[in-house]
Scaffold this motif. Structure first.
Motif, PDB file in Angstrom:
ATOM      1  N   ILE A   2       0.715  -1.243   0.010  1.00  0.00           N
ATOM      2  CA  ILE A   2      -0.119  -0.038   0.027  1.00  0.00           C
ATOM      3  C   ILE A   2       0.866   1.188   0.063  1.00  0.00           C
ATOM      4  CG2 ILE A   2      -1.657   1.118   1.331  1.00  0.00           C
ATOM      5  CD1 ILE A   2      -2.871  -1.053   0.372  1.00  0.00           C
ATOM      6  N   LYS A  36       1.494  -0.951   5.411  1.00  0.00           N
ATOM      7  CA  LYS A  36       1.823  -1.016   3.907  1.00  0.00           C
ATOM      8  C   LYS A  36       1.965  -2.409   3.395  1.00  0.00           C
ATOM      9  CE  LYS A  36       5.048   3.081   3.519  1.00  0.00           C
ATOM     10  NZ  LYS A  36       6.375   3.451   3.367  1.00  0.00           N
ATOM     11  N   ASP A  74      -7.079   1.875  -5.165  1.00  0.00           N
ATOM     12  CA  ASP A  74      -6.581   0.421  -5.037  1.00  0.00           C
ATOM     13  C   ASP A  74      -5.066   0.632  -4.570  1.00  0.00           C
ATOM     14  OD1 ASP A  74      -6.683  -2.129  -4.794  1.00  0.00           O
ATOM     15  OD2 ASP A  74      -5.917  -2.360  -6.966  1.00  0.00           O
ATOM     16  N   LYS A  75      -4.552   0.253  -3.498  1.00  0.00           N
ATOM     17  CA  LYS A  75      -3.261   0.191  -3.060  1.00  0.00           C
ATOM     18  C   LYS A  75      -2.832   1.673  -2.712  1.00  0.00           C
ATOM     19  CE  LYS A  75      -2.658  -4.162  -4.061  1.00  0.00           C
ATOM     20  NZ  LYS A  75      -2.184  -5.181  -3.430  1.00  0.00           N
ATOM     21  N   LYS A  76      -3.574   2.689  -2.285  1.00  0.00           N
ATOM     22  CA  LYS A  76      -3.401   3.683  -1.737  1.00  0.00           C
ATOM     23  C   LYS A  76      -4.240   4.192  -0.716  1.00  0.00           C
ATOM     24  CE  LYS A  76      -1.858   8.399  -3.431  1.00  0.00           C
ATOM     25  NZ  LYS A  76      -1.555   9.128  -4.310  1.00  0.00           N
TER      26      LYS A  76
END
Length: 89
Positions: A2, A36, A74-76
């Motif tokens: 992340i 993360k 997505d992923k943040k």
């Protein structure tokens, strides 16, 4: 993994409530590293908020220290606030 961004309000809260307190800072960065890798690791106690903060999430840094965040892509994730339970909710 992340990606994390810090809002202006988070930076201000971090400076006022956490920065300079060695134990809290170390614990915070350890939890960020864990976040993360897996934002829903059971050690973080990540949970969806309700009420006026219903679109946000939070995770625990310590016994009474929370990070309020929003998954923006997505992923943040965007960290919005940090502080004791009564300060952020």
């Amino acid at each position: 993994m992340i990606e994390i961004a810090f809002s202006t309000s988070f930076k201000r809260a971090f400076k006022n409530r956490i920065q300079g307190k060695k134990d809290l800072e170390e614990n915070f960065w350890e939890k960020v590293a864990l976040f993360k890798i897996n934002p829903f690791d059971s050690k973080l106690k990540t949970h969806k908020l309700s009420g006026k903060l219903k679109d946000l999430w939070a995770f625990s840094v310590g016994y009474d220290l929370r990070v309020v965040l929003n998954f923006i892509e997505d992923k943040k994730a965007l960290f919005i606030d940090i502080g004791k339970h009564d300060e952020v909710y």
